[in-house]
Write an enzyme that holds these catalytic residues in place. Structure first.
Site, PDB file in Angstrom:
ATOM      1  N   TYR A 143     -11.451  17.193   3.034  1.00  0.00           N
ATOM      2  CA  TYR A 143     -12.106  16.976   4.152  1.00  0.00           C
ATOM      3  C   TYR A 143     -11.779  18.455   5.133  1.00  0.00           C
ATOM      4  O   TYR A 143     -12.548  18.559   5.942  1.00  0.00           O
ATOM      5  CB  TYR A 143     -11.267  16.020   4.670  1.00  0.00           C
ATOM      6  CG  TYR A 143     -11.312  14.719   4.394  1.00  0.00           C
ATOM      7  CD1 TYR A 143     -12.136  14.468   3.330  1.00  0.00           C
ATOM      8  CD2 TYR A 143     -10.599  13.602   4.845  1.00  0.00           C
ATOM      9  CE1 TYR A 143     -12.436  13.131   2.978  1.00  0.00           C
ATOM     10  CE2 TYR A 143     -10.633  12.308   4.505  1.00  0.00           C
ATOM     11  CZ  TYR A 143     -11.697  12.050   3.415  1.00  0.00           C
ATOM     12  OH  TYR A 143     -11.895  10.748   3.007  1.00  0.00           O
ATOM     13  N   LYS A 194      -6.278  13.224 -10.177  1.00  0.00           N
ATOM     14  CA  LYS A 194      -7.403  13.240 -11.070  1.00  0.00           C
ATOM     15  C   LYS A 194      -7.185  14.423 -12.126  1.00  0.00           C
ATOM     16  O   LYS A 194      -8.070  15.445 -12.221  1.00  0.00           O
ATOM     17  CB  LYS A 194      -8.643  13.419 -10.439  1.00  0.00           C
ATOM     18  CG  LYS A 194      -9.694  12.794 -11.203  1.00  0.00           C
ATOM     19  CD  LYS A 194      -9.701  11.409 -12.156  1.00  0.00           C
ATOM     20  CE  LYS A 194     -11.018  11.101 -12.967  1.00  0.00           C
ATOM     21  NZ  LYS A 194     -10.751  10.098 -13.832  1.00  0.00           N
ATOM     22  N   ASP A 226      -8.619   6.574 -10.578  1.00  0.00           N
ATOM     23  CA  ASP A 226      -9.276   5.503 -10.745  1.00  0.00           C
ATOM     24  C   ASP A 226      -8.413   4.369 -11.596  1.00  0.00           C
ATOM     25  O   ASP A 226      -8.691   3.362 -11.165  1.00  0.00           O
ATOM     26  CB  ASP A 226     -10.283   6.118 -11.876  1.00  0.00           C
ATOM     27  CG  ASP A 226      -9.964   7.154 -12.969  1.00  0.00           C
ATOM     28  OD1 ASP A 226      -8.850   7.293 -12.948  1.00  0.00           O
ATOM     29  OD2 ASP A 226     -10.492   7.279 -13.945  1.00  0.00           O
ATOM     30  N   ASP A 250      -7.238   8.054   1.387  1.00  0.00           N
ATOM     31  CA  ASP A 250      -8.347   7.524   2.313  1.00  0.00           C
ATOM     32  C   ASP A 250      -8.848   6.183   1.733  1.00  0.00           C
ATOM     33  O   ASP A 250      -8.540   5.027   2.213  1.00  0.00           O
ATOM     34  CB  ASP A 250      -9.290   8.385   2.679  1.00  0.00           C
ATOM     35  CG  ASP A 250     -10.109   7.888   3.989  1.00  0.00           C
ATOM     36  OD1 ASP A 250      -9.800   6.916   4.502  1.00  0.00           O
ATOM     37  OD2 ASP A 250     -10.855   8.823   4.412  1.00  0.00           O
ATOM     38  N   ASP A 254      -7.285   1.877   2.043  1.00  0.00           N
ATOM     39  CA  ASP A 254      -8.074   0.936   2.533  1.00  0.00           C
ATOM     40  C   ASP A 254      -8.021  -0.370   1.300  1.00  0.00           C
ATOM     41  O   ASP A 254      -8.175  -1.583   1.852  1.00  0.00           O
ATOM     42  CB  ASP A 254      -9.608   1.584   2.775  1.00  0.00           C
ATOM     43  CG  ASP A 254      -9.764   2.125   4.109  1.00  0.00           C
ATOM     44  OD1 ASP A 254      -8.723   2.399   4.638  1.00  0.00           O
ATOM     45  OD2 ASP A 254     -11.055   1.982   4.616  1.00  0.00           O
TER      46      ASP A 254
END
Length: 259
Positions: A143, A194, A226, A250, A254
């Site tokens: 970001y 990852k 994942d 993020d 959620d």
């Protein structure tokens, strides 16, 4: 106790949430004999409409002069057609995080026993409920990384580029927040990355592994992002504290919120 609180209601559901939050703060004042002074300021789309900028200097000054910031939300369909760099999320949300070094985002996901039957998951998976804390790094990663651009290529195509980047110090400081939180809970920490694909995640994993030696009382495990998403739905009760980088946090938070 006396404190000055900057009130940044923002857009969308922000003002509605802020109204209820003020009621909670009023109850706290009465119960614990505190005195709060509120200073309201524009941010996001509301600031664009009022003064032409999503994060105006006046709002920054009010925040700097306050003990804390109570933030609602920014953005919405009304401002989606603005140039990318002028949209509320890019021009207000990310800058306020960077301006005040808000690098640690604590995102709890709690299913209380009396409400366990209301979860979207099956009862046998939810059990009597669970309590997960996701510690999301908030001022680094993809970001904020550079270069970040859309360029025109000679053959007429366009190419979009975003850069994921972290320094050792950035990883250590968010890691310490997570380890300290885990110490106060079940002493269990899951670091999500990852590292099988991304070099940035390799550095994340190596740094977290070294940092873990300073917290021998906390059990830390690594998990690919994942798999973490799958495990949150498959068996959420295995988690206590999760620490991860900006974009992964993020998404996972959620997902956890829906549980």
């Amino acid at each position: 106790m006396q404190a000055t609180i900057a009130i940044l209601a923002g857009d969308g559901i922000g003002p509605e949430i802020m109204t209820e939050a003020r009621k909670v703060l009023t109850a706290i004042e009465k119960k614990y004999n505190h005195q709060f002074t509120y200073k309201e300021a524009y941010i996001g789309g509301a600031a664009i409409d009022a003064v032409g900028k999503a994060f105006p200097e006046e709002t920054k000054e009010i925040c700097r002069a306050s003990d804390c910031i109570l933030f609602g939300s920014v953005g919405g369909p009304k401002w989606e057609n603005l140039p990318r760099e002028e949209q509320p999320e890019r021009a207000a949300l990310l800058p306020i995080r960077k301006e005040f070094k808000l690098f640690a985002n604590l995102r709890p996901s709690v299913v209380y026993k009396p409400l366990a039957s209301q979860s979207l998951l099956k009862q046998e998976i939810v059990g009597d409920g669970f309590d997960i804390l996701i510690v999301r790094e908030l001022t680094g990663g993809i970001y904020f990384g550079k270069p970040r651009e859309i360029t025109n290529l000679p053959d007429g195509q366009q190419r979009g580029v975003d850069t994921m980047t972290y320094t050792t110090d950035e990883i250590i400081r968010i890691g310490r927040v997570a380890f300290e939180a885990a110490r106060k809970r079940k002493k269990q920490l899951t670091s999500v990355d990852k590292a099988n694909v991304l070099d940035c995640s390799v550095l994340w994993r190596e740094t977290m592994t070294k940092l873990a030696t300073e917290y021998p009382d906390v059990e830390m495990t690594h998990m690919y992002v994942d798999n973490a998403a799958m495990q949150l739905v498959r068996w959420p009760r295995q988690f206590d504290v999760i620490v991860t980088e900006n974009m992964f946090g993020d998404i996972l938070s959620d997902l956890a919120a829906v549980l």
